[in-house]
Design an enzyme around this catalytic site. Structure first.
Site, PDB file in Angstrom:
ATOM      1  N   CYS A  17      11.754  21.052   4.533  1.00  0.00           N
ATOM      2  CA  CYS A  17      12.121  20.072   5.547  1.00  0.00           C
ATOM      3  C   CYS A  17      10.877  19.351   6.041  1.00  0.00           C
ATOM      4  CB  CYS A  17      12.848  20.735   6.714  1.00  0.00           C
ATOM      5  SG  CYS A  17      11.786  21.845   7.678  1.00  0.00           S
ATOM      6  N   CYS A  20       7.827  21.298   7.224  1.00  0.00           N
ATOM      7  CA  CYS A  20       6.916  21.805   6.187  1.00  0.00           C
ATOM      8  C   CYS A  20       5.867  20.762   5.831  1.00  0.00           C
ATOM      9  CB  CYS A  20       7.702  22.168   4.923  1.00  0.00           C
ATOM     10  SG  CYS A  20       8.935  23.453   5.143  1.00  0.00           S
ATOM     11  N   ASP A 425      -2.644 -20.533  -1.230  1.00  0.00           N
ATOM     12  CA  ASP A 425      -3.713 -21.179  -1.977  1.00  0.00           C
ATOM     13  C   ASP A 425      -3.084 -22.189  -2.938  1.00  0.00           C
ATOM     14  OD1 ASP A 425      -6.379 -21.540  -3.016  1.00  0.00           O
ATOM     15  OD2 ASP A 425      -5.727 -20.412  -4.768  1.00  0.00           O
ATOM     16  N   ASP A 625      -5.074 -15.606  -5.825  1.00  0.00           N
ATOM     17  CA  ASP A 625      -5.172 -14.989  -7.151  1.00  0.00           C
ATOM     18  C   ASP A 625      -5.637 -13.548  -7.089  1.00  0.00           C
ATOM     19  OD1 ASP A 625      -7.847 -15.116  -6.617  1.00  0.00           O
ATOM     20  OD2 ASP A 625      -8.308 -16.615  -8.141  1.00  0.00           O
ATOM     21  N   ASP A 629      -9.962 -15.180  -3.735  1.00  0.00           N
ATOM     22  CA  ASP A 629      -9.578 -15.322  -2.336  1.00  0.00           C
ATOM     23  C   ASP A 629      -9.678 -14.004  -1.571  1.00  0.00           C
ATOM     24  OD1 ASP A 629      -8.855 -18.092  -2.570  1.00  0.00           O
ATOM     25  OD2 ASP A 629      -7.083 -17.448  -3.658  1.00  0.00           O
TER      26      ASP A 629
END
Length: 738
Positions: A17, A20, A425, A625, A629
């Site tokens: 669960c 844990c 861009d 790209d 950038d």
């Protein structure tokens, strides 16, 4: 020089669960220079650590001290892990049917629990037979809960196993004592202890089956790549294991076969179906010089290709790696559930104790107090809380991968939902990224001479505009003079010495010499980028003699205008950032349907533009790209790289779009919105289940068997709700859906 953190993935066995996973994560993060994220749904831990301070054996030892089993996870262990899970599931199925067979007679006992006339319990089965039926269910079938509870308590924590083991043991021990002592006036609750264990086991089986479906995306990707390849070696065609291929190998791909590696077409022509990587609906034509990718399906022609990327360096391997990392990540929305899970089990135990004391003290009936306390323990399972977020992220990232949308982590997926401004861009994003030289306007030399000088100057440049000039010179068959003293001036152009002549090539605004400004404005007004070839003069002053004007056009992608319109309809403001002149930028923006744009921005200034857009409450995304950038992508709240073709592009952004199509941004944002909607639904269900269930159990309004069934189904419902995301389709996939 500071050391770099390394990342390792660990497979963990024994988590039951959210308590844990939270416990393991807390223990790992206590180690020096360790950053760990534990995912309950994938049963894995992604750990960043500092070599020399911590090592993988120490990480595994820490997990084992907490009462769980840890091991290094890699591609080899993935198959072993699948086999182990399959064997465990098969064993659990057998145990469930045995438990069901033993519990069924006890469940029938529940139907006649009370005699209508006397309101006393009547036994359809002798109590000694009930004891015989319930004992193997409690201690053989239910041993997993005792084992898990002991390991959790030994590690200093508490989990779901503690609740189940404690609740069922209370009911079983009380009933056993009543049976052995012959106290016929007291009720026995063998059916409750056995039914709870059987139902919880059923819930775990259904949960495991549903969780397995959330990892189908990675399994499907792993199955795509062929195991063998036909390779030319020493003039012969031989068949090799794909894992043995090296860059430079020449492969033969026959019609209908899949490519084993990334490569470049040398000979032949065909169409290749890249839908499994890009979501592109139509096969793409491939000719000599074109790139091809591993696992894509060749069409009707035969291709001869040279391997460029093999093994873990292929685009497919990068996608698999990215999807696996994303599925193992944790979204910020999960933090509240983690904090609650860490203290949930101890609080439930206190509530159960208070329920027992209150019912026994006020009601005076020990058996009623016991049953209500057991119901509180059984219904309060934190599993649903732990599965609410990771299962949705796993399904969403898998669906995204099949549509060519690669999401780096859950945090990026969550942030994408809130994007209100998208900075775009121009070159290679809105446009095709394949500039073409359209006009050469000589001013003080011939057109061919100007082209030869400009191409010679651009030989050392990597700018897209430089490639357009060089390509035109190559088509014209011009011989290029030698180049020396080359220097690139960011945002302004290049300069160098060509055949003894000092030349500069750059934007018109970079020069103060006499230029035909009206002609330049006309060219820029139709969306063309104009550069000027200048000889002599001073670079700082911008003077010299203008030799020629060169006009370059980069056509808009066919999908850009519809994509911009779609984004605007989603309430997202689209802003174009470009280094072009304002007239050129205005023409491109108008063609794309963009109202807001920033022109004349140098590469280093894009990050400042992003920060300016982020003012106020705006959540800004940037698409570029993924490499050039990088500062702007880092400054944005969410970054997108469009047109992935390399590991660098995949690593640069939060979200990478394999297809060079701006529609992928809209798809990614819609996927994010759908995912966050599912996560909120899951968390609401998990919280409301406990908020309503625990008080009802404490008030004596829930039988432990019903509580066990509800607890088992809560996790199943959360996972099943997440699996509904598998119905999500990207726009391109919707077009080709039957």
């Amino acid at each position: 020089m500071p050391q770099t953190l390394r990342t390792v993935e660990l497979a963990i066995e024994g988590m039951s669960c959210a308590a844990c996973s939270t416990r393991i994560e807390k223990l790992l993060n206590r180690l020096p220079d360790v950053e760990a994220v534990v995912n309950l749904a994938t049963e894995r831990a992604t750990v960043r650590y500092l070599p020399g301070v911590v090592d993988p054996p120490l990480l595994i030892a820490t997990i084992e001290r907490a009462g769980f089993v840890g091991r290094l996870a890699d591609e080899n262990s993935r198959a072993q892990e699948r086999a182990r899970r399959l064997a465990t599931r098969q064993a659990d199925v057998r145990r469930f049917w045995i438990a069901a067979a033993l519990t069924l007679p006890l469940a029938a006992q529940m139907l006649n629990m009370f005699d209508v006339s006397t309101h006393h319990q009547t036994d359809l089965l002798p109590r000694w037979l009930q004891l015989l039926l319930a004992t193997p269910v409690q201690f053989w079938i239910g041993w997993r809960f005792y084992d898990g509870a002991w390991k959790a308590l030994r590690g200093g924590g508490a989990n779901m196993d503690v609740l189940v083991a404690l609740g069922t043991s209370m009911a079983y021990v009380f009933s056993a004592v009543v049976t052995i002592t012959g106290a016929a006036d007291l009720h026995v609750y063998f059916e409750a202890s056995a039914a709870v264990i059987t139902l919880v086991l059923l819930g775990k089986l259904l949960e495991a089956r549903a969780k397995a479906r959330t990892t189908e995306a990675i399994e499907a990707l792993l199955r795509l790549q062929p195991r063998t390849a036909r390779v030319e070696r020493d003039g012969r065609l031989i068949e090799l294991d794909a894992a043995l291929l090296i860059p430079g190998d020449v492969l033969i791909v026959r019609p209908g076969e899949s490519l084993p590696v990334d490569g470049e077409v040398l000979d032949g022509s065909s169409t290749v179906n890249e839908a499994m990587l890009t979501g592109e609906s139509m096969p793409l034509a491939k000719r000599p010089g074109d790139r091809v990718f591993a696992a894509t399906a060749n069409g009707e022609g035969m291709l001869r290709c040279r391997a460029t990327s093999v093994g873990e360096h292929t685009l497919l391997a990068g996608i698999i790696r990215l999807v696996a990392e994303a599925q193992g990540s944790k979204a910020p929305v999960q933090r509240l559930a983690d904090r609650i899970s860490a203290i949930f089990v101890p609080i439930v135990c206190v509530i159960a104790l208070c329920t027992f004391v209150a019912w026994w003290t006020l009601g005076g009936v020990f058996s009623a107090a016991l049953v209500n306390a057991v119901a509180v323990l059984v219904i309060a399972c934190p599993c649903a809380l732990g599965l609410a977020t990771p299962t949705a992220i796993m399904v969403a990232t898998g669906r995204g991968a099949t549509a060519g949308i690669l999401i780096k982590n859950g945090e990026a997926l969550e942030r994408a939902e809130k994007v209100s401004v998208l900075a775009v861009d121009k070159t290679g994003t809105l446009t095709r990224g394949e500039p073409v030289l359209t006009d050469i306007l000589p001013l003080a030399t011939s057109a061919d001479a100007a082209l030869a000088l400009a191409a010679a100057l651009e030989q050392a440049s990597e700018h897209p505009l430089a490639r357009a000039i060089l390509q035109q010179a190559q088509v014209a068959g011009l011989a290029l003079p030698g180049l020396t003293e080359f220097r690139a001036i960011p945002g302004r152009g290049v300069e160098g010495c060509v055949a003894g002549r000092t030349l500069r090539l750059g934007a018109p605004d970079s020069f103060t010499c006499a230029l035909p400004r009206e002609l330049i404005a006309t060219l820029q007004g139709v969306g063309k980028t104009v550069v000027v070839l200048v000889e002599g003069g001073d670079a700082e002053a911008g003077d010299g003699a203008a030799l020629a004007l060169l006009a370059i056009a980069d056509p808009l992608r066919e999908t850009s205008r519809p994509a911009v319109s779609r984004l605007r309809s989603m309430g997202i403001q689209v802003v174009m950032l470009t280094g072009d002149h304002a007239s050129t930028a205005a023409a491109i923006a108008a063609e794309a349907g963009i109202v807001d744009f920033r022109a004349g921005i140098l590469p280093g200034e894009k990050a400042d533009a992003i920060n300016a857009l982020k003012s106020g409450e705006a959540v800004v995304a940037m698409v570029g790209d993924g490499i050039n950038d990088a500062p702007a992508l880092a400054a944005a709240n969410v970054s997108f790289a469009i047109g992935a073709g390399s590991d660098a592009a995949i690593e640069a952004a939060d979200v990478t779009l394999v297809r060079s199509d701006l529609n992928g941004i809209a798809d990614a944002i819609l996927l994010s919105r759908a995912t966050l909607r599912k996560i909120r639904q899951n968390l609401f269900c998990a919280f409301i289940y406990n908020v309503l269930g625990i008080p009802l159990a404490a008030l004596g309004m829930l039988n432990p068997v019903i509580a066990g069934a509800a607890m088992a189904m809560s996790s199943v419902s959360v996972v099943s709700n997440s699996l509904l995301l598998k119905r999500w389709r990207a726009a391109e996939q919707t077009k080709r859906a039957p």
